[in-house]
Design a protein around this motif. Structure first.
Motif, PDB file in Angstrom:
ATOM      1  N   ASN A  34       0.111   1.880  -5.880  1.00 39.54           N
ATOM      2  CA  ASN A  34      -1.146   1.019  -5.027  1.00 39.54           C
ATOM      3  C   ASN A  34      -1.633   2.101  -4.230  1.00 39.54           C
ATOM      4  O   ASN A  34      -0.980   2.304  -3.074  1.00 39.54           O
ATOM      5  N   LEU A  35      -2.814   2.351  -4.490  1.00 38.98           N
ATOM      6  CA  LEU A  35      -3.531   3.368  -3.598  1.00 38.98           C
ATOM      7  C   LEU A  35      -4.413   2.500  -2.626  1.00 38.98           C
ATOM      8  O   LEU A  35      -5.098   3.202  -1.774  1.00 38.98           O
ATOM      9  N   ASP A  36      -4.421   1.403  -2.615  1.00 35.12           N
ATOM     10  CA  ASP A  36      -5.131   0.374  -1.566  1.00 35.12           C
ATOM     11  C   ASP A  36      -4.653   0.661  -0.329  1.00 35.12           C
ATOM     12  O   ASP A  36      -3.376   0.507  -0.101  1.00 35.12           O
ATOM     13  N   PRO A  37      -5.461   0.987   0.768  1.00 36.16           N
ATOM     14  CA  PRO A  37      -4.930   1.080   2.123  1.00 36.16           C
ATOM     15  C   PRO A  37      -4.249  -0.202   2.763  1.00 36.16           C
ATOM     16  O   PRO A  37      -3.696  -0.023   3.728  1.00 36.16           O
ATOM     17  N   ARG A  38      -4.803  -1.239   2.250  1.00 36.52           N
ATOM     18  CA  ARG A  38      -4.357  -2.376   3.158  1.00 36.52           C
ATOM     19  C   ARG A  38      -3.679  -3.539   2.520  1.00 36.52           C
ATOM     20  O   ARG A  38      -2.798  -4.341   2.809  1.00 36.52           O
ATOM     21  N   GLU A  39      -4.218  -3.718   0.957  1.00 37.01           N
ATOM     22  CA  GLU A  39      -3.715  -4.858   0.115  1.00 37.01           C
ATOM     23  C   GLU A  39      -2.561  -4.656  -0.611  1.00 37.01           C
ATOM     24  O   GLU A  39      -2.324  -3.469  -1.341  1.00 37.01           O
ATOM     25  N   THR A  40      -1.354  -5.475  -0.648  1.00 36.51           N
ATOM     26  CA  THR A  40      -0.498  -5.685  -1.441  1.00 36.51           C
ATOM     27  C   THR A  40      -0.984  -6.080  -2.894  1.00 36.51           C
ATOM     28  O   THR A  40      -1.963  -6.861  -3.080  1.00 36.51           O
ATOM     29  N   VAL A  41      -0.564  -5.500  -4.087  1.00 28.75           N
ATOM     30  CA  VAL A  41      -0.748  -5.698  -5.396  1.00 28.75           C
ATOM     31  C   VAL A  41       0.279  -6.394  -6.020  1.00 28.75           C
ATOM     32  O   VAL A  41       1.656  -6.062  -5.788  1.00 28.75           O
ATOM     33  N   ARG A  77     -10.743  -2.606  -8.931  1.00 25.58           N
ATOM     34  CA  ARG A  77     -10.575  -4.004  -7.998  1.00 25.58           C
ATOM     35  C   ARG A  77      -9.356  -3.884  -7.264  1.00 25.58           C
ATOM     36  O   ARG A  77      -9.247  -4.481  -6.235  1.00 25.58           O
ATOM     37  N   CYS A  78      -8.272  -3.086  -7.530  1.00 26.66           N
ATOM     38  CA  CYS A  78      -6.927  -3.456  -6.867  1.00 26.66           C
ATOM     39  C   CYS A  78      -6.491  -2.022  -6.298  1.00 26.66           C
ATOM     40  O   CYS A  78      -5.791  -1.857  -5.593  1.00 26.66           O
ATOM     41  N   GLY A  79      -6.955  -0.975  -6.689  1.00 27.99           N
ATOM     42  CA  GLY A  79      -6.874   0.457  -6.353  1.00 27.99           C
ATOM     43  C   GLY A  79      -5.407   1.002  -7.100  1.00 27.99           C
ATOM     44  O   GLY A  79      -4.680   1.742  -6.605  1.00 27.99           O
ATOM     45  N   PRO A 130       1.021  -1.272  -0.066  1.00 26.13           N
ATOM     46  CA  PRO A 130      -0.217   0.039  -0.064  1.00 26.13           C
ATOM     47  C   PRO A 130       0.879   1.388   0.070  1.00 26.13           C
ATOM     48  O   PRO A 130       1.898   1.427   0.595  1.00 26.13           O
TER      49      PRO A 130
END
Length: 192
Positions: A108-115, A82-84, A51
């Motif tokens: 990666n703009l998702d605050p929790r998940e690794t892409v 889906r992934c930010g 993230p």
């Protein structure tokens, strides 16, 4: 004699764009569906983004665009939803004179998940467009227009939310519009 409707126009001839594979195994950019504006670009390397992390991913291709054209690297909406995943400088501009490998700056703009990206995953879209070369001419005054100097929300949408909250034209620090305030997008979705 009547003119054909826009839905029945003859398609324009395809523009030839010279492409060199920097990575000999990378698939050529392709259009997923008929009528798509963007051809999919793929990464040639695997990569994990935690993230907030960003990376420059190579696509394994370079192009020679005709004079008067440019290519623009756009994000893929599915990766965003889906992934930010977003592109830091979207759209990235590929000028007609550039001959280097096309690279894509992803974040990666998702605050929790690794892409995780695997080799040859589709990461962006390439849109080729005709562009105008202009001559800038300095003047003392610009001609009037209906919009004038209105910008940053002046055409509606979020302005209604700002008025209701009493913050129109202010940010958290009390300066002009354009800070880190968050507003509802409900009025934008409803076309208001």
């Amino acid at each position: 004699m009547s003119r054909p409707s826009p839905a029945h126009r003859e398609p324009r001839p395809e523009l030839d764009v010279l492409l060199r594979r920097v990575d000999p195994d990378v698939p050529l950019p392709t259009y997923a569906q008929p009528g798509d504006a963007g051809a999919d670009l793929r990464t040639t390397v695997g990569c994990e983004l935690a993230p907030g992390e960003r990376a420059v991913l190579p696509t394994g291709v370079s192009v020679a665009l005709p004079e008067g054209y440019a290519a623009f690297v756009h994000p893929r909406s599915g990766l965003a939803a889906r992934c930010g995943v977003a592109l830091v400088n979207a759209p990235g501009t590929i000028d007609a004179g550039y001959r280097g490998e096309i690279k894509v700056i992803v974040v990666n703009l998702d605050p929790r998940e690794t892409v995780r990206f695997e080799r040859f995953d589709r990461i962006a879209q390439l849109v080729v467009q005709q562009v105008e070369r202009v001559r800038f001419r300095q003047v003392a005054e610009l001609p009037d227009s209906a919009r004038a100097e209105g910008g940053f929300g002046s055409t509606g949408g979020h302005a209604e939310t700002d008025r209701a909250s009493g913050t129109s034209g202010q940010v958290a620090e009390g300066g002009p519009t354009g800070g880190n305030r968050y507003a509802s997008v409900v009025s934008d979705r409803e076309g208001q």
